[in-house]
Design a protein around this motif. Sequence first.
Motif, short mmCIF file in Angstrom:
data_model
loop_
_atom_site.label_atom_id
_atom_site.label_comp_id
_atom_site.label_asym_id
_atom_site.label_seq_id
_atom_site.Cartn_x
_atom_site.Cartn_y
_atom_site.Cartn_z
N TRP A 23 24.71 49.53 45.38
CA TRP A 23 24.92 48.15 44.92
C TRP A 23 26.28 48.08 44.26
O TRP A 23 26.70 49.02 43.59
CB TRP A 23 23.83 47.77 43.92
CG TRP A 23 22.47 47.75 44.52
CD1 TRP A 23 21.62 48.81 44.66
CD2 TRP A 23 21.79 46.64 45.07
NE1 TRP A 23 20.47 48.40 45.27
CE2 TRP A 23 20.54 47.07 45.53
CE3 TRP A 23 22.13 45.29 45.21
CZ2 TRP A 23 19.63 46.22 46.12
CZ3 TRP A 23 21.21 44.45 45.80
CH2 TRP A 23 19.97 44.91 46.25
N PHE A 24 26.96 46.94 44.45
CA PHE A 24 28.29 46.77 43.89
C PHE A 24 28.42 45.43 43.18
O PHE A 24 28.06 44.39 43.72
CB PHE A 24 29.35 46.83 45.00
CG PHE A 24 29.56 48.20 45.54
CD1 PHE A 24 30.51 49.04 44.99
CD2 PHE A 24 28.80 48.66 46.60
CE1 PHE A 24 30.69 50.31 45.49
CE2 PHE A 24 28.97 49.93 47.10
CZ PHE A 24 29.92 50.76 46.55
N LYS A 25 28.95 45.48 41.95
CA LYS A 25 29.31 44.28 41.20
C LYS A 25 30.83 44.17 41.30
O LYS A 25 31.55 45.09 40.90
CB LYS A 25 28.87 44.40 39.75
CG LYS A 25 29.22 43.19 38.94
CD LYS A 25 28.76 43.33 37.51
CE LYS A 25 29.19 42.11 36.71
NZ LYS A 25 28.91 42.27 35.30
N THR A 70 45.64 43.76 48.43
CA THR A 70 44.91 44.69 47.58
C THR A 70 45.03 44.29 46.11
O THR A 70 46.13 44.15 45.58
CB THR A 70 45.44 46.12 47.78
OG1 THR A 70 45.28 46.48 49.14
CG2 THR A 70 44.69 47.11 46.91
N VAL A 71 43.88 44.12 45.47
CA VAL A 71 43.82 43.78 44.04
C VAL A 71 43.77 45.07 43.22
O VAL A 71 44.47 45.22 42.24
CB VAL A 71 42.59 42.90 43.74
CG1 VAL A 71 42.44 42.65 42.26
CG2 VAL A 71 42.67 41.60 44.51
N SER A 72 42.93 46.00 43.63
CA SER A 72 42.86 47.31 42.98
C SER A 72 42.27 48.32 43.97
O SER A 72 41.71 47.94 45.00
CB SER A 72 42.00 47.26 41.71
OG SER A 72 40.66 47.02 42.04
N SER A 73 42.43 49.58 43.64
CA SER A 73 41.91 50.64 44.51
C SER A 73 41.58 51.85 43.65
O SER A 73 41.96 51.93 42.49
CB SER A 73 42.92 51.01 45.59
OG SER A 73 44.10 51.51 45.01
N GLY A 74 40.87 52.78 44.24
CA GLY A 74 40.48 53.99 43.53
C GLY A 74 39.50 54.80 44.33
O GLY A 74 39.43 54.67 45.56
N CYS A 103 24.42 52.04 41.58
CA CYS A 103 25.10 50.77 41.35
C CYS A 103 26.47 51.03 40.71
O CYS A 103 26.57 51.77 39.73
CB CYS A 103 24.24 49.88 40.45
SG CYS A 103 24.89 48.23 40.22
N TYR A 104 27.51 50.41 41.27
CA TYR A 104 28.87 50.52 40.75
C TYR A 104 29.33 49.17 40.20
O TYR A 104 29.15 48.14 40.84
CB TYR A 104 29.85 50.91 41.86
CG TYR A 104 29.65 52.29 42.43
CD1 TYR A 104 30.30 53.39 41.88
CD2 TYR A 104 28.86 52.49 43.55
CE1 TYR A 104 30.14 54.65 42.41
CE2 TYR A 104 28.70 53.75 44.09
CZ TYR A 104 29.34 54.83 43.52
OH TYR A 104 29.19 56.07 44.06
N ASP A 105 29.96 49.19 39.04
CA ASP A 105 30.57 48.01 38.46
C ASP A 105 32.08 48.17 38.62
O ASP A 105 32.70 49.01 37.97
CB ASP A 105 30.18 47.89 36.99
CG ASP A 105 30.73 46.64 36.33
OD1 ASP A 105 31.52 45.92 36.97
OD2 ASP A 105 30.38 46.40 35.16
N LEU A 106 32.68 47.36 39.49
CA LEU A 106 34.11 47.46 39.77
C LEU A 106 34.91 46.35 39.10
O LEU A 106 36.04 46.08 39.48
CB LEU A 106 34.35 47.44 41.28
CG LEU A 106 33.65 48.54 42.07
CD1 LEU A 106 33.94 48.41 43.55
CD2 LEU A 106 34.04 49.92 41.58
N THR A 107 34.34 45.70 38.10
CA THR A 107 35.02 44.59 37.44
C THR A 107 36.07 45.07 36.43
O THR A 107 36.94 44.29 36.05
CB THR A 107 34.02 43.67 36.72
OG1 THR A 107 33.26 44.43 35.79
CG2 THR A 107 33.09 43.01 37.73
N GLY A 108 36.02 46.31 36.01
CA GLY A 108 36.99 46.85 35.07
C GLY A 108 38.11 47.59 35.78
O GLY A 108 38.26 47.52 37.00
N THR A 113 29.17 52.77 36.06
CA THR A 113 27.79 52.47 36.42
C THR A 113 27.41 51.11 35.88
O THR A 113 27.74 50.76 34.75
CB THR A 113 26.85 53.55 35.84
OG1 THR A 113 27.28 54.83 36.30
CG2 THR A 113 25.42 53.32 36.28
N CYS A 114 26.68 50.33 36.69
CA CYS A 114 26.21 49.02 36.25
C CYS A 114 25.20 49.16 35.11
O CYS A 114 24.49 50.16 35.03
CB CYS A 114 25.48 48.31 37.39
SG CYS A 114 26.51 47.91 38.79
#
Length: 130
Positions: A23-25, A70-74, A103-108, A113-114
């Motif tokens: 799951w991705f936020k 591309t907004v961000s990457s990693g 679950c990954y939180d990619l907003t930061g 982890t979410c």
Amino acid sequence: MKAHLTLLFPLTLLMAGCSTGAWFKLPEDTRLVVNERPASFDEGLVRSRPFSWGAAGGIPYRLVDQQSATVSSGKLRSRFRVASIFWPPVGIAYWPMGYGQRCYDLTGSEPRTCTYEDFRQLRLNERMRR
């Protein structure tokens, strides 16, 4: 009845061995591109083919905006998939890696982890889409 159970086990193993998911936020107005594959994903459940040994150090990802900039990457945390040991003929050689978290939180600035509440909300949104 015994024949159905005999067929059910290999079918279940087949289905578990040929995909990985998480799951991705995501931030507003972005889409997720995983491992430079041609598909991009919205927020929610992402299912894909497993990854090769090259993803052992992490699964590369990019967040792109509406214009595909591309907004961000990693890199996302990855893990060894036990199902690849049993996936014939040589799943352990080609597709041994999967997503390392549920679950990954990619907003930061870094993937994390979410929270339980975020995870619950993502699942609820997925059910509402159906």
